[in-house]
Write a protein that holds these residues in place. Structure first.
Motif, PDB file in Angstrom:
ATOM      1  N   SER A 163      14.807  37.978  82.967  1.00  0.00           N
ATOM      2  CA  SER A 163      15.790  36.755  83.072  1.00  0.00           C
ATOM      3  C   SER A 163      14.964  36.247  84.293  1.00  0.00           C
ATOM      4  CB  SER A 163      17.823  36.884  83.579  1.00  0.00           C
ATOM      5  OG  SER A 163      17.161  37.854  84.252  1.00  0.00           O
ATOM      6  N   TRP A 201      15.800  29.227  80.068  1.00  0.00           N
ATOM      7  CA  TRP A 201      15.390  27.820  80.462  1.00  0.00           C
ATOM      8  C   TRP A 201      15.210  27.918  81.909  1.00  0.00           C
ATOM      9  CZ3 TRP A 201      16.557  23.958  77.244  1.00  0.00           C
ATOM     10  CH2 TRP A 201      16.720  24.251  75.103  1.00  0.00           C
ATOM     11  N   PRO A 259      19.421  31.560  85.618  1.00  0.00           N
ATOM     12  CA  PRO A 259      18.527  31.607  83.909  1.00  0.00           C
ATOM     13  C   PRO A 259      19.914  31.564  83.017  1.00  0.00           C
ATOM     14  CG  PRO A 259      19.055  33.704  85.474  1.00  0.00           C
ATOM     15  CD  PRO A 259      19.565  32.220  86.364  1.00  0.00           C
ATOM     16  N   ARG A 283      17.255  31.169  76.116  1.00  0.00           N
ATOM     17  CA  ARG A 283      16.507  30.429  75.108  1.00  0.00           C
ATOM     18  C   ARG A 283      15.908  31.020  74.245  1.00  0.00           C
ATOM     19  NH1 ARG A 283      13.141  24.419  76.436  1.00  0.00           N
ATOM     20  NH2 ARG A 283      13.351  23.953  74.218  1.00  0.00           N
ATOM     21  N   GLY A 294      19.345  34.298  69.735  1.00  0.00           N
ATOM     22  CA  GLY A 294      20.289  35.603  70.531  1.00  0.00           C
ATOM     23  C   GLY A 294      21.024  34.565  71.619  1.00  0.00           C
ATOM     24  N   SER A 328      22.601  36.462  75.476  1.00  0.00           N
ATOM     25  CA  SER A 328      22.444  38.018  75.338  1.00  0.00           C
ATOM     26  C   SER A 328      21.998  38.324  74.825  1.00  0.00           C
ATOM     27  CB  SER A 328      24.292  37.575  73.683  1.00  0.00           C
ATOM     28  OG  SER A 328      23.105  37.578  73.172  1.00  0.00           O
ATOM     29  N   ILE A 351      18.979  38.168  77.088  1.00  0.00           N
ATOM     30  CA  ILE A 351      18.343  38.338  78.210  1.00  0.00           C
ATOM     31  C   ILE A 351      19.114  38.498  79.284  1.00  0.00           C
ATOM     32  CG2 ILE A 351      16.920  36.466  77.260  1.00  0.00           C
ATOM     33  CD1 ILE A 351      17.991  34.709  80.580  1.00  0.00           C
ATOM     34  N   ILE A 401      15.629  21.702  68.758  1.00  0.00           N
ATOM     35  CA  ILE A 401      16.610  20.966  70.507  1.00  0.00           C
ATOM     36  C   ILE A 401      17.483  19.505  69.974  1.00  0.00           C
ATOM     37  CG2 ILE A 401      16.390  19.552  72.166  1.00  0.00           C
ATOM     38  CD1 ILE A 401      13.216  20.921  72.811  1.00  0.00           C
ATOM     39  N   GLY A 461      26.585  26.702  75.280  1.00  0.00           N
ATOM     40  CA  GLY A 461      26.341  27.191  75.920  1.00  0.00           C
ATOM     41  C   GLY A 461      27.245  26.509  77.174  1.00  0.00           C
ATOM     42  N   ALA A 462      27.489  27.155  78.491  1.00  0.00           N
ATOM     43  CA  ALA A 462      28.559  25.983  79.057  1.00  0.00           C
ATOM     44  C   ALA A 462      27.690  25.451  79.784  1.00  0.00           C
ATOM     45  CB  ALA A 462      29.068  27.030  80.154  1.00  0.00           C
ATOM     46  N   ALA A 495      25.157  23.685  78.178  1.00  0.00           N
ATOM     47  CA  ALA A 495      24.182  22.466  77.245  1.00  0.00           C
ATOM     48  C   ALA A 495      25.608  21.909  76.256  1.00  0.00           C
ATOM     49  CB  ALA A 495      23.160  22.576  76.516  1.00  0.00           C
ATOM     50  N   CYS A 530      30.895  39.760  76.697  1.00  0.00           N
ATOM     51  CA  CYS A 530      32.411  39.748  75.844  1.00  0.00           C
ATOM     52  C   CYS A 530      33.240  39.203  75.466  1.00  0.00           C
ATOM     53  CB  CYS A 530      32.800  41.042  76.421  1.00  0.00           C
ATOM     54  SG  CYS A 530      34.628  42.191  75.526  1.00  0.00           S
TER      55      CYS A 530
HETATM   56  C1  LIG Z   1      20.614  36.426  83.379  1.00  0.00           C
HETATM   57  C2  LIG Z   1      21.824  37.077  82.963  1.00  0.00           C
HETATM   58  C3  LIG Z   1      22.591  38.644  82.620  1.00  0.00           C
HETATM   59  C4  LIG Z   1      23.556  38.078  82.529  1.00  0.00           C
HETATM   60  N1  LIG Z   1      24.444  39.187  82.487  1.00  0.00           N
HETATM   61  C5  LIG Z   1      25.489  39.377  81.858  1.00  0.00           C
HETATM   62  C6  LIG Z   1      25.894  40.652  81.160  1.00  0.00           C
HETATM   63  O1  LIG Z   1      25.521  42.097  81.789  1.00  0.00           O
HETATM   64  N2  LIG Z   1      27.270  40.899  80.739  1.00  0.00           N
HETATM   65  C7  LIG Z   1      27.801  39.843  80.283  1.00  0.00           C
HETATM   66  O2  LIG Z   1      29.201  39.676  79.972  1.00  0.00           O
HETATM   67  N3  LIG Z   1      27.795  38.240  79.885  1.00  0.00           N
HETATM   68  C8  LIG Z   1      26.347  37.794  81.340  1.00  0.00           C
HETATM   69  N4  LIG Z   1      26.120  37.318  81.308  1.00  0.00           N
HETATM   70  C9  LIG Z   1      26.424  36.176  80.695  1.00  0.00           C
HETATM   71  C10 LIG Z   1      26.650  35.667  79.419  1.00  0.00           C
HETATM   72  O3  LIG Z   1      25.262  36.169  78.889  1.00  0.00           O
HETATM   73  C11 LIG Z   1      26.682  34.499  78.909  1.00  0.00           C
HETATM   74  O4  LIG Z   1      27.915  33.906  79.564  1.00  0.00           O
HETATM   75  C12 LIG Z   1      27.228  34.281  77.503  1.00  0.00           C
HETATM   76  O5  LIG Z   1      25.975  34.788  77.106  1.00  0.00           O
HETATM   77  C13 LIG Z   1      27.079  32.792  76.966  1.00  0.00           C
HETATM   78  O6  LIG Z   1      27.565  32.705  76.130  1.00  0.00           O
HETATM   79  P1  LIG Z   1      27.316  30.981  75.046  1.00  0.00           P
HETATM   80  O7  LIG Z   1      27.754  31.421  73.594  1.00  0.00           O
HETATM   81  O8  LIG Z   1      28.655  30.485  75.500  1.00  0.00           O
HETATM   82  O9  LIG Z   1      25.651  30.575  75.545  1.00  0.00           O
HETATM   83  P2  LIG Z   1      24.454  31.291  75.191  1.00  0.00           P
HETATM   84  O10 LIG Z   1      24.704  32.740  75.024  1.00  0.00           O
HETATM   85  O11 LIG Z   1      23.878  30.849  76.632  1.00  0.00           O
HETATM   86  O12 LIG Z   1      23.324  30.390  73.932  1.00  0.00           O
HETATM   87  C14 LIG Z   1      23.327  29.023  74.164  1.00  0.00           C
HETATM   88  C15 LIG Z   1      22.528  28.470  73.061  1.00  0.00           C
HETATM   89  O13 LIG Z   1      22.353  26.949  73.227  1.00  0.00           O
HETATM   90  C16 LIG Z   1      20.589  26.855  72.864  1.00  0.00           C
HETATM   91  N5  LIG Z   1      20.553  25.732  73.151  1.00  0.00           N
HETATM   92  C17 LIG Z   1      20.893  25.131  74.730  1.00  0.00           C
HETATM   93  N6  LIG Z   1      21.088  23.697  74.182  1.00  0.00           N
HETATM   94  C18 LIG Z   1      19.999  23.547  72.656  1.00  0.00           C
HETATM   95  C19 LIG Z   1      19.409  22.312  72.605  1.00  0.00           C
HETATM   96  N7  LIG Z   1      19.690  21.565  73.091  1.00  0.00           N
HETATM   97  N8  LIG Z   1      18.991  22.038  71.074  1.00  0.00           N
HETATM   98  C20 LIG Z   1      19.499  23.912  70.419  1.00  0.00           C
HETATM   99  N9  LIG Z   1      19.568  24.510  71.216  1.00  0.00           N
HETATM  100  C21 LIG Z   1      20.502  24.477  72.865  1.00  0.00           C
HETATM  101  C22 LIG Z   1      20.354  28.122  73.785  1.00  0.00           C
HETATM  102  O14 LIG Z   1      19.302  27.972  74.004  1.00  0.00           O
HETATM  103  C23 LIG Z   1      21.563  29.257  73.305  1.00  0.00           C
HETATM  104  O15 LIG Z   1      20.441  29.963  72.376  1.00  0.00           O
HETATM  105  C24 LIG Z   1      24.313  36.850  81.791  1.00  0.00           C
HETATM  106  C25 LIG Z   1      23.459  35.854  81.505  1.00  0.00           C
HETATM  107  C26 LIG Z   1      22.711  35.980  82.092  1.00  0.00           C
HETATM  108  C27 LIG Z   1      21.774  34.694  81.750  1.00  0.00           C
END
Ligand SMILES: Cc1cc2nc3c(=O)[nH]c(=O)nc-3n(C[C@H](O)[C@H](O)[C@H](O)COP(=O)(O)OP(=O)(O)OC[C@H]3O[C@@H](n4cnc5c(N)ncnc54)[C@H](O)[C@@H]3O)c2cc1C
Length: 497
Positions: free
Chosen positions: A57, A65, A82, A85, A88, A91, A93, A223, A258-259, A261, A481
């Motif tokens: 990260s 990203w 961070p 990208r 996964g 989750s 990174i 993308i 994600g929150a 994008a 989680c």
């Molecule tokens: C550095 C870091 C440490 C963290 N540590 C913890 C922890 O220890 N424990 C915990 O519970 N949470 C932690 N979190 C938070 C947790 O990981 C996130 O809240 C969770 O992963 C969010 O899941 P999501 O599915 O909403 O988004 P994401 O997992 O971010 O998934 C979104 C996906 O959409 C893709 N995407 C975005 N835009 C586009 C587009 N235009 N076209 C195609 N694909 C796209 C992205 O590349 C990504 O793969 C951490 C987060 C970060 C960044």
């Protein structure tokens, strides 16, 4: 080709959805991701695999990203934000803390008008996602879910972690052996999803179990530009792959980006606050004022400490065991060079809210992220002051005598008065990486609600948002989680529909 389900974004939620929805062999699933894919464990890069250091990260790391955000008016630099990208997503990174919200968090969602998301409704899915290696299967835990959860055994705690535990106990915190128990509270080992130091992302777990299915197609390096509509019905997405633009079609379009994008893509698709869409000349599909609002996170303050010369530090040791962290600095120097230890103070239920908005119609330009820390309510600063002063007091515990040389920040001057400490907090506050709530779930009488209790965008057909952005409020825990839980539950709801 037209798919039954088109999932946009392969992160915590997207990989979970793809895995669960493809369990039905009669349904075709397309999972699209902007970042690369590493489908087998052997090819999985070390920075993603080994989670004890935070190389993955770091700013400009290959699967990050590397967004930037605004914190408070006193900050002199933009804050690094961070996000994963890669298949996964975040989750892959993240810090691997696998912590549930407290029951009152989900009950608060219900009290806001989301009566199907109270604690007793979500508990079966908090259980379903995990394999608890310490507690096995009981009323609150499961031993057969995809995500392995373990805690560091007391005898493996590093000296700084043990000192923290002892200092907290002396200060009156009770022992807390299981932070995922509904009655948890106190100090103890954090549940982590990294047995043997391997970060068990949703790519390695949920998706890994589904990749062989012929009804599941995973496409990386794609993308998403926007969702396509026929009237108010979502019919597909416009995406870019290898420099070419394609249209993909689906019966159900599921936004899991994600929150940051997901609200960005909605706005680029014509779903968002009217004034924003007008400003950028985006044809309006629906005026949805809540898109990008209600930006929730946990303000985070670090208290770095210089350790005595002979105190052993190894950056490859686990940095999070109890509540204290040892750290190295992959961002500003040699990742193998250990610098010290630090306390991390996290404000779990901040009163303040932020917002995000697009600044361009180019999907490659990140939205403006305004976290707005400490702005709305003086209780946020007051509680953070209390946390920092508590940690500063901890170093007087005898167990720190052989560890601590000096507290680097806050300085004595910063601690002299509440005003001085507030100033330091406003300058140094950062993100806990838990951005959420930017397409919030809510009842029809809430004009800022974006999705209903089935994660459908209100007023539109065939379009859902399923990721951290639908949380009505951020839970008092790390967000991975709960995000996976939402996806687990929504997969069942969709399959039963
Ligand atoms: C550095 C870091 C440490 C963290 N540590 C913890 C922890 O220890 N424990 C915990 O519970 N949470 C932690 N979190 C938070 C947790 O990981 C996130 O809240 C969770 O992963 C969010 O899941 P999501 O599915 O909403 O988004 P994401 O997992 O971010 O998934 C979104 C996906 O959409 C893709 N995407 C975005 N835009 C586009 C587009 N235009 N076209 C195609 N694909 C796209 C992205 O590349 C990504 O793969 C951490 C987060 C970060 C960044």
């Amino acid at each position: 080709m037209k798919y039954d389900y088109v999932i946009l974004g392969a992160g915590s939620a997207g990989c979970t959805m793809a895995s669960r929805l493809s369990e039905d062999p009669t349904k075709s699933v397309l999972l699209l991701e902007a970042g690369p894919d590493y489908p087998d464990f052997e090819s999985y890069p070390d920075d993603l695999k080994f989670g004890y250091d935070q190389t993955a990260s770091a700013i400009d790391a290959p699967h990050n990203w590397s967004f930037q955000g605004n914190t408070t008016p006193l900050a002199t630099e933009p804050m690094p934000v961070p996000r994963g990208r890669v298949v996964g997503g975040s989750s892959a990174i993240n810090g691997q803390v696998l912590l549930r919200g407290v029951p009152e968090d989900y009950d608060a969602w219900a009290a806001l008008g989301n009566d199907q998301w109270g604690f007793t409704s979500v508990l079966p899915y908090l259980r379903k996602l995990e394999s608890d290696m310490d507690f096995g299967a009981d009323d609150f835990h499961n031993s057969e879910g995809f995500i392995p959860v373990r805690r560091f055994a007391k005898e493996t705690w590093l000296p700084a972690q043990q000192a923290f535990y002892n200092a907290a106990r002396t200060a009156g915190f009770p022992d807390d052996p299981d932070m995922n128990h509904p009655e948890s509270g106190g100090v103890g080992p954090i549940p982590m999803n990294n047995p043997n130091g391997v970060r068990m992302s949703t790519s390695l777990t949920f998706l890994g179990a589904a990749r062989h299915r012929l009804n599941l197609t995973v496409k990386a390096n794609v993308i998403v530009h926007r969702v396509l509509f026929d009237g108010n019905r979502a019919i597909g997405a416009q995406v870019e792959s290898g420099g070419e633009t394609f249209t993909v079609e689906g019966e159900d379009i599921i936004l899991c980006s994600g929150a940051i994008a997901s609200p960005q893509i909605l706005m680029l698709s014509g779903v968002g606050p009217r004034e924003t869409l007008d400003k950028f000349g985006i044809p309006i599909v629906q005026d949805t004022p809540g898109v990008g609002q209600n930006l929730r996170d946990h303000p985070n303050i670090r208290v770095p400490i210089e350790v005595k010369e002979d105190f052993p530090l190894n950056p490859q040791d686990p940095r999070t065991q109890v509540m204290a962290s040892s750290f190295s600095s992959p961002i500003s120097g040699d990742p193998l060079e250990a610098e010290g230890i630090r306390f991390t103070c996290i404000l779990e239920l901040a009163y303040g809210k932020g917002h995000l908005t697009i600044t361009s119609t180019d999907p490659n330009v990140q939205p403006e992220l305004n976290y707005n820390y400490f702005a709305d309510d003086p209780r946020d600063l007051a509680r953070m002051r209390e946390a920092v002063r508590l940690c500063v007091g901890f170093v007087d515990h005898p167990d720190y005598a052989n560890i601590v040389k000096e507290i680097i920040e806050p300085t004595q001057g910063d601690l002299e008065s509440d005003d001085a400490l507030d100033n330091w907090l406003m300058r140094t506050v950062s993100t806990s990486q838990h951005i959420s709530g930017t397409c919030k779930m809510g009842p029809d009488n809430d004009p800022m609600a974006v999705v209903d209790q089935q994660c459908r965008i209100k007023g539109l057909e065939n379009l859902r948002v399923i990721d951290a952005s639908v949380m009505p409020d951020c839970i008092r825990a790390n967000t991975n989680c709960t995000t996976i839980m939402i996806a687990e539950r929504m997969a069942d709801i969709i399959k039963g529909a």
